[in-house]
Structure formats: C-alpha cells, structure tokens
Design an enzyme around this catalytic site. Structure first.
Site, short mmCIF file in Angstrom:
data_model
loop_
_atom_site.label_atom_id
_atom_site.label_comp_id
_atom_site.label_asym_id
_atom_site.label_seq_id
_atom_site.Cartn_x
_atom_site.Cartn_y
_atom_site.Cartn_z
N ARG A 13 35.97 24.96 42.78
CA ARG A 13 35.55 25.60 44.03
C ARG A 13 35.25 24.57 45.11
NH1 ARG A 13 30.60 29.12 42.29
NH2 ARG A 13 30.20 27.15 41.20
N SER A 40 28.70 32.14 46.15
CA SER A 40 29.51 31.97 44.95
C SER A 40 30.92 31.50 45.27
CB SER A 40 29.55 33.26 44.13
OG SER A 40 30.13 34.31 44.89
N GLU A 61 34.98 45.63 48.40
CA GLU A 61 36.17 44.84 48.15
C GLU A 61 37.45 45.47 48.70
OE1 GLU A 61 33.78 45.43 45.95
OE2 GLU A 61 32.98 43.40 45.66
N PHE A 86 35.94 41.47 40.69
CA PHE A 86 35.78 42.53 41.69
C PHE A 86 36.96 42.60 42.65
CE2 PHE A 86 31.24 41.12 40.86
CZ PHE A 86 31.05 42.07 39.87
N ARG A 170 35.39 28.06 38.16
CA ARG A 170 34.08 27.42 38.33
C ARG A 170 33.70 26.61 37.09
NH1 ARG A 170 29.87 31.65 39.61
NH2 ARG A 170 28.30 30.06 39.23
#
Length: 314
Positions: A13, A40, A61, A86, A170
């Site tokens: 990330r 995030s 979303e 999501f 991540r």
C-alpha cells in the site's frame, strides 16, 4: 533459512500511494474515490496534496464505482479504492456495467485482499475476487507480488484507456522480481527455472512458492517458478511452455482456487493437458492471522512443496 527470511518485508500500500501521488503531481486528471477508507487505503498523502481531488462517498461501494464512472466520463482518471472484499462483492454489478461494459478509463484498487484481515473473519476476506473478476470481459485483473510491481501496475493503469483492477496487498512481502523488471500485462515472470515441475503463483504467495522451490531443490527436484501478475489477460504461452517442458503445474494463490488455478487449468485442458495441483483457499476460513490461514489452506512453503511431490509421485 527461507528466501523470505533473508529479505525485508514491505507493505505494498505504501508503493501504491507513492505512485498515485506522483501521478497526481504530473496529471491533474488523477482523482481518488473512496468508501470511508482513506486510512486503510493509505491515501492520507494524496488527500494532503490534493484535497479537492479525493471524493469520499462513505460506506456506499455501489455509489463509489458509479461516481468513479461518472468522473471517467467527464475526463478524469479515477482510482476507486476500497477494501477488496467490499469493492468486489457489494459493487459487482457496477464493476460489470459501469466499468467493464462501458469501457471507462478507471482503476479499481482492491485493498487488503485475500485473508489480510485475518481475525475479522470471512466477511472481511476477499477470496472470491479473482474468480469473479476474471469472468468479466474487458477488465484487466492485476495481482502484484511486490512493491515495484505494484508501483508499475499503478502507473500502467493510469495510461491504459480501459478499466483495470489492481489487488494491493497489506501483508508484508519481500522484493521478488529481478532488477530492471518492467511490468507488462499478460506476461509471466520466470523467477526460477526448472525442468521437473512448474509452480505458478501470484501476489503474496509468490515468495512462498520460491521457498517451496528451494526446499524441493534440496531433494533433487528442479522447480520452475512463474510469477503471474495478471490473471486476465493470462500469459497462455508461458503456461503451455511449462506444460510441455515440465511434468505438471502447481498453482498457488491467496484466493479460491477458481481464480488463478481455474484460469491456468482452462489453458492446460485446452492446449496441453498435464497433471495439476491447485493450492489456495477452499472454504470459508477459520479465525486466525493471515499467515496462519495461508498455512491452514496448504499455501505454506511445505504445503506447496508437498503438492509438487504428490504431482510427481514422490
């Protein structure tokens, strides 16, 4: 000592947001759209540099992808970023229609995919995304294995005129690609040559595939390791070459085996049939860390090596 133990681990990330900020500095059309996931998605540096170019739609979303498509239609280049679970599950129709069918120039960025959320359980795991997304025509699906590949994929997607999905990990991963590596969609990277069996992997488990190859080498088994950064389009030539030149193929992914494994199997069964073993997630996961869950589903170096041994009849 494994390949992983010898290298520094990175959060991809960081590479993603560094590349996005660089793109934003060079091109005012670059915008970010998020679902209350600035933290995030690690988008704070982009938000700080370009506060007017970050749209936070909240936990919505479907709206997020629709807003991204609208921005693309208006001449912007939107990077639509959210937790992969999501983004892909809740907004699948919008990804299909607003992004892929409409062929908008937009980049869907699935953050913390696979089982990165570990203890939060199956509701927060994104194990189906590769299987879902590779079935959608006209959508490029990229699964970078290390920071440099992530950085280059983000830059490439900014130039690609159609829709792209990038899976940004991540989980800590080491650098696995060779010096001077240049990302190209639909092109596998041979990280290790071998003549007995081929291991095809993507994303976070590429380093585990390399560790498995090391273990196999100690037993006299020569394992080829291919990093497959794009699931769609797939490097069919590299797969067919592996099928012809080695005894079989083991696929490894941090996803249901109908993702990379299914894609490779479709090529093998149609063009050059050889034995295969598919290593990856096979069911909803129990509770545990991401590393524990990968091991649970056999995606440990030893589990991958065991799959290769079984394929070879050893």
């Amino acid at each position: 000592m494994t390949v992983t133990d010898q290298k520094q681990l990175h959060d991809c990330r960081d590479a993603w947001v560094d590349a996005l900020v660089e793109l934003g500095e060079a091109d005012p059309r670059i915008v970010a759209v998020v679902n209350d996931s600035v933290g995030s998605s690690k988008l704070a540096p982009f938000q700080s540099a370009f506060p007017e170019r970050l749209v936070n739609v909240g936990i919505a979303e479907q709206d997020m992808v629709g807003v991204g498509a609208g921005l693309a239609n208006g001449g912007k280049i939107p990077f639509v970023s959210a937790a992969a679970c999501f983004l892909t599950a809740r907004a699948m129709e919008q990804i299909k229609v607003d992004a892929a069918y409409s062929q908008h120039h937009m980049v869907l960025v699935g953050q913390s995919p696979g089982m990165a959320y570990g203890e939060l359980g199956p509701t927060h795991h994104s194990i189906e995304d590769l299987a879902w997304l590779r079935a959608i025509p006209g959508l490029i699906v990229i699964v970078p294995a290390d920071p440099e590949e992530t950085r280059q994929a983000v830059r490439w997607a900014a130039e690609n005129p159609g829709p792209t999905f990038i899976r940004v990990s991540r989980m800590g991963v080491p650098d696995v690609n060779p010096a001077g590596y240049e990302f190209a969609p639909g092109t596998a990277v041979t990280l290790r040559d071998g003549s007995d069996v081929t291991i095809v992997a993507c994303g976070t488990v590429v380093t585990r595939a390399l560790d498995a190859a090391e273990a196999l080498a100690a037993e006299g088994v020569s394992a080829r390791v291919l990093n497959m950064p794009t699931i769609s389009p797939l490097d069919q030539d590299a797969i067919v070459a592996a099928a012809r030149e080695t005894a079989g193929i083991v696929t490894v992914e941090e996803a249901l085996t109908s993702g990379l494994g299914g894609a490779v199997a479709e090529v093998v069964v149609q063009r050059h049939a050889v034995p295969m073993r598919l290593v990856g997630v096979t069911d909803f996961a129990p509770t545990g860390t991401a590393e524990y869950l990968l091991d649970h589903f056999g995606a440990s170096p030893e589990g991958i090596a065991a799959a290769a041994r079984e394929l070879l009849g050893r």
